[in-house]
Design a protein around this motif. Structure first.
Motif, PDB file in Angstrom:
ATOM      1  N   MET A  47      12.529 -12.099  19.875  1.00 36.54           N
ATOM      2  CA  MET A  47      12.371 -10.918  19.031  1.00 36.54           C
ATOM      3  C   MET A  47      11.523 -11.186  17.793  1.00 36.54           C
ATOM      4  SD  MET A  47      13.721  -8.284  20.417  1.00 36.54           S
ATOM      5  CE  MET A  47      13.767  -7.182  19.029  1.00 36.54           C
ATOM      6  N   GLN A  48      11.283 -12.443  17.454  1.00 37.73           N
ATOM      7  CA  GLN A  48      10.494 -12.760  16.267  1.00 37.73           C
ATOM      8  C   GLN A  48       9.089 -12.185  16.353  1.00 37.73           C
ATOM      9  OE1 GLN A  48      10.798 -16.992  15.722  1.00 37.73           O
ATOM     10  NE2 GLN A  48      12.497 -16.760  14.290  1.00 37.73           N
ATOM     11  N   ALA A  49       8.481 -12.219  17.515  1.00 40.64           N
ATOM     12  CA  ALA A  49       7.137 -11.661  17.680  1.00 40.64           C
ATOM     13  C   ALA A  49       7.142 -10.159  17.403  1.00 40.64           C
ATOM     14  CB  ALA A  49       6.611 -11.942  19.080  1.00 40.64           C
ATOM     15  N   VAL A  50       8.165  -9.485  17.869  1.00 42.17           N
ATOM     16  CA  VAL A  50       8.280  -8.045  17.634  1.00 42.17           C
ATOM     17  C   VAL A  50       8.469  -7.775  16.141  1.00 42.17           C
ATOM     18  CG1 VAL A  50       9.668  -5.990  18.117  1.00 42.17           C
ATOM     19  CG2 VAL A  50       9.196  -7.632  19.934  1.00 42.17           C
ATOM     20  N   LEU A  51       9.315  -8.564  15.498  1.00 42.80           N
ATOM     21  CA  LEU A  51       9.561  -8.379  14.076  1.00 42.80           C
ATOM     22  C   LEU A  51       8.290  -8.593  13.251  1.00 42.80           C
ATOM     23  CD1 LEU A  51      13.049 -10.092  13.711  1.00 42.80           C
ATOM     24  CD2 LEU A  51      12.531  -7.662  13.798  1.00 42.80           C
ATOM     25  N   LEU A  52       7.516  -9.613  13.589  1.00 38.90           N
ATOM     26  CA  LEU A  52       6.266  -9.860  12.867  1.00 38.90           C
ATOM     27  C   LEU A  52       5.295  -8.694  13.042  1.00 38.90           C
ATOM     28  CD1 LEU A  52       5.688 -13.659  13.595  1.00 38.90           C
ATOM     29  CD2 LEU A  52       6.351 -12.601  11.418  1.00 38.90           C
ATOM     30  N   MET A  53       5.204  -8.163  14.252  1.00 36.17           N
ATOM     31  CA  MET A  53       4.330  -7.025  14.497  1.00 36.17           C
ATOM     32  C   MET A  53       4.774  -5.808  13.695  1.00 36.17           C
ATOM     33  SD  MET A  53       3.528  -4.948  17.989  1.00 36.17           S
ATOM     34  CE  MET A  53       5.154  -4.246  17.947  1.00 36.17           C
ATOM     35  N   LEU A  54       6.080  -5.548  13.659  1.00 37.83           N
ATOM     36  CA  LEU A  54       6.596  -4.411  12.905  1.00 37.83           C
ATOM     37  C   LEU A  54       6.342  -4.580  11.410  1.00 37.83           C
ATOM     38  CD1 LEU A  54       9.947  -3.686  14.760  1.00 37.83           C
ATOM     39  CD2 LEU A  54       7.861  -2.311  14.777  1.00 37.83           C
ATOM     40  N   GLU A  55       6.484  -5.805  10.907  1.00 32.85           N
ATOM     41  CA  GLU A  55       6.206  -6.051   9.494  1.00 32.85           C
ATOM     42  C   GLU A  55       4.736  -5.790   9.162  1.00 32.85           C
ATOM     43  OE1 GLU A  55       7.565 -10.014   8.720  1.00 32.85           O
ATOM     44  OE2 GLU A  55       9.668  -9.404   8.663  1.00 32.85           O
ATOM     45  N   LYS A  56       3.828  -6.204  10.064  1.00 36.11           N
ATOM     46  CA  LYS A  56       2.401  -5.935   9.852  1.00 36.11           C
ATOM     47  C   LYS A  56       2.120  -4.438   9.853  1.00 36.11           C
ATOM     48  CE  LYS A  56       0.226 -10.094  11.719  1.00 36.11           C
ATOM     49  NZ  LYS A  56      -0.620 -10.631  12.809  1.00 36.11           N
ATOM     50  N   LEU A  57       2.707  -3.730  10.807  1.00 35.79           N
ATOM     51  CA  LEU A  57       2.510  -2.278  10.876  1.00 35.79           C
ATOM     52  C   LEU A  57       3.038  -1.586   9.617  1.00 35.79           C
ATOM     53  CD1 LEU A  57       3.441  -1.505  14.594  1.00 35.79           C
ATOM     54  CD2 LEU A  57       1.178  -1.343  13.540  1.00 35.79           C
ATOM     55  N   LEU A  59       3.384  -2.903   6.663  1.00 36.08           N
ATOM     56  CA  LEU A  59       2.516  -3.266   5.541  1.00 36.08           C
ATOM     57  C   LEU A  59       1.239  -2.436   5.564  1.00 36.08           C
ATOM     58  CD1 LEU A  59       2.240  -5.237   3.151  1.00 36.08           C
ATOM     59  CD2 LEU A  59       1.034  -6.775   4.703  1.00 36.08           C
ATOM     60  N   ASN A  60       0.635  -2.276   6.730  1.00 36.96           N
ATOM     61  CA  ASN A  60      -0.579  -1.473   6.859  1.00 36.96           C
ATOM     62  C   ASN A  60      -0.329   0.008   6.581  1.00 36.96           C
ATOM     63  OD1 ASN A  60      -2.061  -3.738   7.505  1.00 36.96           O
ATOM     64  ND2 ASN A  60      -1.926  -3.400   9.716  1.00 36.96           N
ATOM     65  N   ALA A  61       0.853   0.483   6.894  1.00 34.93           N
ATOM     66  CA  ALA A  61       1.201   1.884   6.672  1.00 34.93           C
ATOM     67  C   ALA A  61       1.760   2.124   5.274  1.00 34.93           C
ATOM     68  CB  ALA A  61       2.208   2.342   7.717  1.00 34.93           C
ATOM     69  N   HIS A  62       1.830   1.070   4.462  1.00 34.56           N
ATOM     70  CA  HIS A  62       2.347   1.142   3.087  1.00 34.56           C
ATOM     71  C   HIS A  62       3.793   1.648   3.048  1.00 34.56           C
ATOM     72  CE1 HIS A  62      -1.675   0.213   1.799  1.00 34.56           C
ATOM     73  NE2 HIS A  62      -2.149   1.266   2.452  1.00 34.56           N
ATOM     74  N   VAL A  63       4.574   1.209   4.016  1.00 30.77           N
ATOM     75  CA  VAL A  63       6.001   1.533   4.055  1.00 30.77           C
ATOM     76  C   VAL A  63       6.729   0.489   3.221  1.00 30.77           C
ATOM     77  CG1 VAL A  63       8.026   1.717   5.553  1.00 30.77           C
ATOM     78  CG2 VAL A  63       5.819   2.590   6.328  1.00 30.77           C
ATOM     79  N   LYS A  64       7.633   0.951   2.380  1.00 33.85           N
ATOM     80  CA  LYS A  64       8.383   0.011   1.550  1.00 33.85           C
ATOM     81  C   LYS A  64       9.205  -0.921   2.436  1.00 33.85           C
ATOM     82  CE  LYS A  64       8.764   3.028  -2.442  1.00 33.85           C
ATOM     83  NZ  LYS A  64       9.669   3.762  -3.348  1.00 33.85           N
ATOM     84  N   TYR A  67      12.797  -0.042   3.639  1.00 32.37           N
ATOM     85  CA  TYR A  67      13.005   0.896   4.736  1.00 32.37           C
ATOM     86  C   TYR A  67      12.927   0.185   6.085  1.00 32.37           C
ATOM     87  CZ  TYR A  67      12.297   4.378   1.089  1.00 32.37           C
ATOM     88  OH  TYR A  67      12.395   5.110  -0.053  1.00 32.37           O
ATOM     89  N   LEU A  68      11.932  -0.668   6.246  1.00 24.79           N
ATOM     90  CA  LEU A  68      11.815  -1.432   7.495  1.00 24.79           C
ATOM     91  C   LEU A  68      13.028  -2.339   7.671  1.00 24.79           C
ATOM     92  CD1 LEU A  68      10.194  -2.249   9.997  1.00 24.79           C
ATOM     93  CD2 LEU A  68       9.140  -4.033   8.602  1.00 24.79           C
ATOM     94  N   SER A  69      13.440  -2.977   6.604  1.00 19.99           N
ATOM     95  CA  SER A  69      14.596  -3.863   6.664  1.00 19.99           C
ATOM     96  C   SER A  69      15.849  -3.097   7.103  1.00 19.99           C
ATOM     97  CB  SER A  69      14.812  -4.496   5.290  1.00 19.99           C
ATOM     98  OG  SER A  69      16.026  -5.187   5.246  1.00 19.99           O
ATOM     99  N   THR A  70      16.029  -1.918   6.528  1.00 18.48           N
ATOM    100  CA  THR A  70      17.202  -1.105   6.875  1.00 18.48           C
ATOM    101  C   THR A  70      17.154  -0.672   8.336  1.00 18.48           C
ATOM    102  OG1 THR A  70      17.351  -0.303   4.602  1.00 18.48           O
ATOM    103  CG2 THR A  70      18.501   0.969   6.274  1.00 18.48           C
TER     104      THR A  70
END
Length: 129
Positions: A47-57, A59-64, A67-70
């Motif tokens: 799941m780490q690969a998925v988490l890294l991808m979501l974090e990049k997305l 960051l690019n979408a300027h989501v705090k 919110y992603l963590s929650t």
């Protein structure tokens, strides 16, 4: 672990459980639980690969990040509650499994309250006064 290994392990353990169940039901249950936990933990590492991808997305979408963590915590709670409920259900305790699922749903609702609050505040701020 790829999907072929995962399915192969599942089939082998299921057959072993069927053979062992008549002579030693407790050992068969423990074997099933051990295999389930092994599969669960082997999938967590992937799941780490998925988490890294979501974090990049995010960051690019300027989501705090909060919110992603929650949202990731909510998904984690759902997976863990479902996993626990399935193991308890396999042990023949359907009522207890339902309570685990209920507990997971309540915890998800509690985690979602801050996000729902922000959404409601945003909608209210957009309404004309």
């Amino acid at each position: 672990m790829d999907i072929v290994q995962l399915v192969g392990l599942g089939i082998v353990v299921a057959l072993l459980v069927l053979v062992i169940k008549e002579k030693s039901p407790l050992f068969a249950l423990m074997l099933g639980i051990f295999a389930s936990v092994y599969i669960f933990f082997s999938l967590i590492s992937q799941m780490q690969a998925v988490l890294l991808m979501l974090e990049k997305l995010a960051l690019n979408a300027h989501v705090k990040p909060i919110y992603l963590s929650t949202i990731l915590k909510i998904v984690g709670i759902a997976y863990i509650a479902e996993f626990g409920a399935q193991i308890v259900r396999d042990a023949g305790q359907a009522a207890l499994a339902s309570k685990i699922e209920l507990g997971g749903k309540v915890m998800i609702l509690l985690m979602a309250v801050p996000i729902l609050t922000v959404i409601i505040e945003t909608v209210l701020a957009m309404l004309p006064t």
